[in-house]
Design a protein around this motif. Sequence first.
Motif, PDB file in Angstrom:
ATOM      1  N   SER A 103       0.902  -1.374   0.030  1.00 31.31           N
ATOM      2  CA  SER A 103      -0.113  -0.004  -0.003  1.00 31.31           C
ATOM      3  C   SER A 103       0.982   1.097   0.082  1.00 31.31           C
ATOM      4  O   SER A 103       0.729   2.139  -0.789  1.00 31.31           O
ATOM      5  CB  SER A 103      -0.832  -0.130   1.089  1.00 31.31           C
ATOM      6  N   LEU A 104       1.906   1.282   0.866  1.00 35.28           N
ATOM      7  CA  LEU A 104       2.682   2.391   0.940  1.00 35.28           C
ATOM      8  C   LEU A 104       3.572   2.681  -0.275  1.00 35.28           C
ATOM      9  O   LEU A 104       3.698   3.828  -0.882  1.00 35.28           O
ATOM     10  CB  LEU A 104       3.701   2.457   2.232  1.00 35.28           C
ATOM     11  N   SER A 188      -9.548   2.753  11.303  1.00 36.67           N
ATOM     12  CA  SER A 188      -9.467   2.109   9.997  1.00 36.67           C
ATOM     13  C   SER A 188      -8.283   1.264   9.702  1.00 36.67           C
ATOM     14  O   SER A 188      -7.523   1.190  10.586  1.00 36.67           O
ATOM     15  CB  SER A 188      -9.622   3.015   8.922  1.00 36.67           C
ATOM     16  N   VAL A 189      -8.257   0.553   8.469  1.00 31.83           N
ATOM     17  CA  VAL A 189      -6.826  -0.139   8.190  1.00 31.83           C
ATOM     18  C   VAL A 189      -6.167   0.240   7.379  1.00 31.83           C
ATOM     19  O   VAL A 189      -6.699   0.689   6.206  1.00 31.83           O
ATOM     20  CB  VAL A 189      -7.177  -1.722   8.433  1.00 31.83           C
ATOM     21  N   LEU A 190      -4.912   0.228   6.988  1.00 33.22           N
ATOM     22  CA  LEU A 190      -4.005   0.593   5.920  1.00 33.22           C
ATOM     23  C   LEU A 190      -4.550   0.018   4.592  1.00 33.22           C
ATOM     24  O   LEU A 190      -4.416   0.878   3.538  1.00 33.22           O
ATOM     25  CB  LEU A 190      -2.479   0.487   6.075  1.00 33.22           C
ATOM     26  N   GLU A 191      -4.622  -1.271   4.652  1.00 30.57           N
ATOM     27  CA  GLU A 191      -4.947  -1.886   3.291  1.00 30.57           C
ATOM     28  C   GLU A 191      -6.004  -1.218   2.479  1.00 30.57           C
ATOM     29  O   GLU A 191      -6.063  -1.223   1.349  1.00 30.57           O
ATOM     30  CB  GLU A 191      -5.368  -3.507   3.755  1.00 30.57           C
ATOM     31  N   PHE A 192      -7.015  -0.553   3.212  1.00 29.02           N
ATOM     32  CA  PHE A 192      -7.909   0.027   2.457  1.00 29.02           C
ATOM     33  C   PHE A 192      -7.800   1.615   2.129  1.00 29.02           C
ATOM     34  O   PHE A 192      -8.779   2.304   1.344  1.00 29.02           O
ATOM     35  CB  PHE A 192      -9.621  -0.296   3.138  1.00 29.02           C
ATOM     36  N   ALA A 193      -6.776   2.168   2.527  1.00 33.41           N
ATOM     37  CA  ALA A 193      -6.578   3.460   2.285  1.00 33.41           C
ATOM     38  C   ALA A 193      -6.311   3.704   0.765  1.00 33.41           C
ATOM     39  O   ALA A 193      -5.480   2.706   0.320  1.00 33.41           O
ATOM     40  CB  ALA A 193      -5.807   3.934   3.138  1.00 33.41           C
ATOM     41  N   LEU A 198      -2.697   7.943   1.643  1.00 36.87           N
ATOM     42  CA  LEU A 198      -1.307   7.441   1.992  1.00 36.87           C
ATOM     43  C   LEU A 198       0.105   8.182   1.630  1.00 36.87           C
ATOM     44  O   LEU A 198       0.509   8.568   2.550  1.00 36.87           O
ATOM     45  CB  LEU A 198      -0.979   6.103   1.445  1.00 36.87           C
ATOM     46  N   ALA A 199      -0.037   8.999   0.519  1.00 40.25           N
ATOM     47  CA  ALA A 199       0.904   9.876   0.067  1.00 40.25           C
ATOM     48  C   ALA A 199       0.866  10.971   1.025  1.00 40.25           C
ATOM     49  O   ALA A 199       1.981  11.505   1.499  1.00 40.25           O
ATOM     50  CB  ALA A 199       0.898  10.276  -1.425  1.00 40.25           C
TER      51      ALA A 199
END
Lengths: 208, 208
Positions: A103-104, A188-193, A198-199
């Motif tokens: 994701s990142l 929330s969770v990172l996977e769905f951002a 994220l940027a």
Amino acid sequence: MARREFHPEDHPFGVSVGRLVNRLAALPGVGRKSAERLANHLVSCSAAEALELANAIKDVKDRVKRCQKCFNLTDSELCPICRDPRRDQTVVCVVEQPKDVTSLEAAGVFTGTYHVLGGRIAPLEGIHPGDLTIEALLKRIRDDNVKELVMATNPTLEGDGTALFISNRLEGQPVNVTRLARGIATGSVLEFANREMLADALRGRQAF
Amino acid sequence: MARREFHPEDHPFGVSVGRLVNRLAALPGVGRKSAERLANHLVSCSAAEALELANAIKDVKDRVKRCQKCFNLTDSELCPICRDPRRDQTVVCVVEQPKDVTSLEAAGVFTGTYHVLGGRIAPLEGIHPGDLTIEALLKRIRDDNVKELVMATNPTLEGDGTALFISNRLEGQPVNVTRLARGIATGSVLEFANREMLADALRGRQAF
């Protein structure tokens, strides 16, 4: 909602297709109807296309392991990010899971390296600091003269707690601990951002 | 929307995972993000679970062919429906594709057998009656003393035209031609109808 049991031999196309539908329906986010559509596609597409998928699955099981340095997934000793000479080894982004690296990386603004903890501290589930790769991270900070540690654990109680635990372990050491800007909604969770969120979160990272 | 090209060697987990993500993203209805999630699951699940899926895919390509009688998909000479002695061989439901058999079977009200045409007559696309299994159907009607033919082609111009063509070929023969009740909306496709709509349509089938 409980998933209904289907017997592969009851499938109108026979047991081979029935078994494939059951296997596909066991994947996350794939329901019975999607599994039927995927199975139909795999039955009717070229043998080459289907076998390439089957072989790609076997291949990841045979070859993918943990990076010796950062515990990301990889098919060689070091992952592509740790191997890349353009990535800054002195800036390390700490994440819970390999999928958070994906994701990142999709955000495309981070030029440092990662460290995958393999989860977060959760005493109620029996997950203690010793179950994560925290000692390897501390050793790496010393050995590689890491200057900045960017905490990118999930913005949940346990993710924040894990970041705080690591931060406390580093007190007095010459490493600057930051964390992702709270552009991401707590809980929330990172996977769905999405990659824009994220940027922003990476660009606006704050002192911890 | 054009699908962006991804190079498997650019994947943060290495080329094996990158290749798997590309293969999964090529499946119908699976986007890039779903493909990443499925690949993550396949990397982290047990080897047995992943290999069962890979083997199930290989298995269908090795074993699944057309039923000698009705042209449904099957892994033996005759499909499970044609083999079943409880199914009425004198009532035949005519569909375009094997996936339509799956949809109608899920409705659970039809006790006859099927005939899969392999498509519908579409002269503009170069699909003519000779490209479908219509002659085999006519032979089967004579050989098996078929009493009723239930037309279940898609409720589109071409599906209706195909049903009409077959119906005209049977004029003067002692076979009762019916069609699915129009509980299904004209212009839609069978694959996406729910089982209640299909069950109603089967029960209320009308003289053609």
